[in-house]
Motif scaffolding. Structure first.
Motif, mmCIF file in Angstrom:
data_model
loop_
_atom_site.group_PDB
_atom_site.id
_atom_site.type_symbol
_atom_site.label_atom_id
_atom_site.label_comp_id
_atom_site.label_asym_id
_atom_site.label_seq_id
_atom_site.Cartn_x
_atom_site.Cartn_y
_atom_site.Cartn_z
ATOM 1 N N ARG A 9 0.829 -1.217 0.000
ATOM 2 C CA ARG A 9 0.000 0.000 0.000
ATOM 3 C C ARG A 9 0.859 1.260 0.000
ATOM 4 N NH1 ARG A 9 -4.562 -1.547 4.545
ATOM 5 N NH2 ARG A 9 -5.714 -3.075 3.288
ATOM 6 N N ASP A 10 2.075 1.150 0.518
ATOM 7 C CA ASP A 10 2.984 2.301 0.567
ATOM 8 C C ASP A 10 3.933 2.365 -0.629
ATOM 9 O OD1 ASP A 10 1.906 3.010 3.053
ATOM 10 O OD2 ASP A 10 3.333 1.722 4.112
ATOM 11 N N ASP A 11 3.809 1.408 -1.537
ATOM 12 C CA ASP A 11 4.679 1.354 -2.712
ATOM 13 C C ASP A 11 3.950 2.031 -3.867
ATOM 14 O OD1 ASP A 11 6.135 0.676 -4.998
ATOM 15 O OD2 ASP A 11 6.582 -1.354 -4.278
ATOM 16 N N PRO A 12 4.429 3.203 -4.323
ATOM 17 C CA PRO A 12 3.723 3.926 -5.388
ATOM 18 C C PRO A 12 3.668 3.159 -6.713
ATOM 19 C CG PRO A 12 5.827 4.973 -4.877
ATOM 20 C CD PRO A 12 5.629 3.885 -3.876
ATOM 21 N N SER A 13 4.520 2.156 -6.883
ATOM 22 C CA SER A 13 4.499 1.398 -8.137
ATOM 23 C C SER A 13 3.441 0.293 -8.136
ATOM 24 C CB SER A 13 5.875 0.790 -8.414
ATOM 25 O OG SER A 13 6.155 -0.240 -7.491
ATOM 26 N N VAL A 14 2.795 0.041 -6.987
ATOM 27 C CA VAL A 14 1.756 -0.986 -6.898
ATOM 28 C C VAL A 14 0.392 -0.292 -6.892
ATOM 29 C CG1 VAL A 14 0.779 -2.864 -5.516
ATOM 30 C CG2 VAL A 14 3.266 -2.550 -5.618
ATOM 31 N N PRO A 15 -0.403 -0.501 -7.948
ATOM 32 C CA PRO A 15 -1.740 0.111 -7.974
ATOM 33 C C PRO A 15 -2.602 -0.398 -6.815
ATOM 34 C CG PRO A 15 -1.147 -0.799 -10.130
ATOM 35 C CD PRO A 15 -0.116 -1.276 -9.153
ATOM 36 N N LEU A 16 -3.531 0.428 -6.391
ATOM 37 C CA LEU A 16 -4.469 0.018 -5.351
ATOM 38 C C LEU A 16 -5.298 -1.162 -5.856
ATOM 39 C CD1 LEU A 16 -5.742 3.489 -4.087
ATOM 40 C CD2 LEU A 16 -4.100 1.977 -2.973
ATOM 41 N N PHE A 17 -5.626 -2.070 -4.945
ATOM 42 C CA PHE A 17 -6.464 -3.213 -5.306
ATOM 43 C C PHE A 17 -7.232 -3.669 -4.079
ATOM 44 C CE2 PHE A 17 -2.508 -5.030 -3.840
ATOM 45 C CZ PHE A 17 -2.852 -6.197 -3.182
ATOM 46 N N PRO A 18 -8.367 -4.334 -4.280
ATOM 47 C CA PRO A 18 -9.138 -4.806 -3.133
ATOM 48 C C PRO A 18 -8.406 -5.968 -2.453
ATOM 49 C CG PRO A 18 -10.158 -5.530 -5.180
ATOM 50 C CD PRO A 18 -9.013 -4.630 -5.548
ATOM 51 N N ASP A 19 -8.065 -5.776 -1.178
ATOM 52 C CA ASP A 19 -7.337 -6.819 -0.447
ATOM 53 C C ASP A 19 -8.085 -7.240 0.819
ATOM 54 O OD1 ASP A 19 -6.926 -4.587 1.111
ATOM 55 O OD2 ASP A 19 -4.738 -4.746 1.145
ATOM 56 N N ASP A 20 -9.411 -7.054 0.795
ATOM 57 C CA ASP A 20 -10.225 -7.445 1.937
ATOM 58 C C ASP A 20 -10.450 -8.957 2.004
ATOM 59 O OD1 ASP A 20 -11.696 -6.931 -0.468
ATOM 60 O OD2 ASP A 20 -13.561 -7.162 0.674
ATOM 61 N N ARG A 21 -10.125 -9.646 0.939
ATOM 62 C CA ARG A 21 -10.141 -11.113 0.890
ATOM 63 C C ARG A 21 -8.782 -11.568 0.380
ATOM 64 N NH1 ARG A 21 -15.276 -12.764 -2.661
ATOM 65 N NH2 ARG A 21 -14.328 -11.268 -4.023
ATOM 66 N N PRO A 22 -8.414 -12.826 0.643
ATOM 67 C CA PRO A 22 -7.122 -13.309 0.125
ATOM 68 C C PRO A 22 -7.072 -13.236 -1.406
ATOM 69 C CG PRO A 22 -8.024 -14.833 1.745
ATOM 70 C CD PRO A 22 -9.103 -13.831 1.447
ATOM 71 N N VAL A 23 -5.889 -12.905 -1.906
ATOM 72 C CA VAL A 23 -5.655 -12.780 -3.353
ATOM 73 C C VAL A 23 -4.576 -13.779 -3.746
ATOM 74 C CG1 VAL A 23 -4.841 -11.249 -5.192
ATOM 75 C CG2 VAL A 23 -6.258 -10.324 -3.335
ATOM 76 N N ILE A 24 -4.840 -14.521 -4.818
ATOM 77 C CA ILE A 24 -3.864 -15.460 -5.374
ATOM 78 C C ILE A 24 -3.378 -14.881 -6.696
ATOM 79 C CG2 ILE A 24 -3.491 -17.773 -6.310
ATOM 80 C CD1 ILE A 24 -5.807 -18.695 -4.436
ATOM 81 N N VAL A 25 -2.072 -14.621 -6.771
ATOM 82 C CA VAL A 25 -1.453 -14.127 -7.999
ATOM 83 C C VAL A 25 -0.787 -15.327 -8.661
ATOM 84 C CG1 VAL A 25 0.043 -12.380 -9.022
ATOM 85 C CG2 VAL A 25 -0.959 -11.975 -6.754
ATOM 86 N N PHE A 26 -1.139 -15.592 -9.929
ATOM 87 C CA PHE A 26 -0.684 -16.803 -10.607
ATOM 88 C C PHE A 26 -0.297 -16.528 -12.049
ATOM 89 C CE2 PHE A 26 -5.022 -16.335 -11.830
ATOM 90 C CZ PHE A 26 -5.154 -16.939 -13.068
ATOM 91 N N ASP A 27 0.498 -17.413 -12.614
ATOM 92 C CA ASP A 27 0.918 -17.335 -14.017
ATOM 93 C C ASP A 27 -0.263 -17.741 -14.895
ATOM 94 O OD1 ASP A 27 2.000 -17.643 -16.546
ATOM 95 O OD2 ASP A 27 3.726 -18.832 -15.883
ATOM 96 N N GLY A 28 -0.895 -16.764 -15.502
ATOM 97 C CA GLY A 28 -2.086 -17.011 -16.309
ATOM 98 C C GLY A 28 -1.821 -17.719 -17.624
ATOM 99 N N GLU A 29 -0.558 -17.778 -18.067
ATOM 100 C CA GLU A 29 -0.221 -18.480 -19.310
ATOM 101 C C GLU A 29 0.123 -19.938 -19.059
ATOM 102 O OE1 GLU A 29 2.889 -16.204 -21.135
ATOM 103 O OE2 GLU A 29 1.533 -14.575 -21.651
ATOM 104 N N CYS A 30 0.387 -20.286 -17.816
ATOM 105 C CA CYS A 30 0.769 -21.656 -17.466
ATOM 106 C C CYS A 30 -0.488 -22.509 -17.317
ATOM 107 C CB CYS A 30 1.560 -21.636 -16.150
ATOM 108 S SG CYS A 30 1.848 -23.255 -15.433
ATOM 109 N N ILE A 31 -0.572 -23.555 -18.095
ATOM 110 C CA ILE A 31 -1.742 -24.440 -18.038
ATOM 111 C C ILE A 31 -1.837 -25.104 -16.663
ATOM 112 C CG2 ILE A 31 -2.772 -26.535 -19.013
ATOM 113 C CD1 ILE A 31 -1.653 -25.590 -21.741
#
Length: 150
Positions: A9-31
């Motif tokens: 949240r304090d990193d200006p290079s990271v856009p704001l996003f809803p983090d009220d629930r867990p978020v899974i960041v994954f490789d969308g090109e990987c089957i």
């Protein structure tokens, strides 16, 4: 890389996003990784998790924020209560969040990460060889769209 909760949240290079629930960041090109997300969507009946592709601008910013390679996504990221988890710890916590019977995976946490992570790394390094790669990122269905962060 360990950082304090909600450090993004304090990193200006990271856009704001809803983090009220867990978020899974994954490789969308990987089957293989997309299959993991399909599994989660099917079994996450409480709609507890949100999903974000690593290839998105936000996904790439989060990988950079945590000191990970933002082009070679060899670890999913689980962000829960502002804390990022990686590799086997993230996967175990993600599954455990589904409740029984999936939470029985917590027994694996008795093994130190030094034993679990090399197995995770082996699969991650070979994920395209194991399952292949998509030309484009996974596209959620209309019913799933509200569970994804654009």
């Amino acid at each position: 890389m360990r950082r304090r909760a909600h450090s993004y949240r304090d990193d200006p290079s990271v856009p704001l996003f809803p983090d009220d629930r867990p978020v899974i960041v994954f490789d969308g090109e990987c089957i293989f990784c997309s299959g993991w997300v399909r599994f989660m969507l099917r079994h996450d009946r409480q709609a507890r998790y949100r999903y974000l592709t690593a290839q998105s601008p936000l996904g790439q910013a989060l990988y950079r924020h945590y000191g990970l390679d933002d082009e070679n996504y060899e670890s999913n990221i689980l962000i829960e209560k502002g804390v990022a988890r990686f590799k086997s710890d993230g996967s175990i916590r993600t599954l455990a969040g589904l409740g029984l019977p999936w939470s029985l995976i917590n027994v694996c946490r008795i093994l130190p990460a030094g034993l679990r992570d090399p197995i995770y790394d082996l699969v991650a390094r070979n994920r395209y060889r194991i399952a292949g790669r998509r030309q484009t990122c996974m596209v959620p269905t209309a019913e799933e769209r509200d569970r994804f962060i654009a």
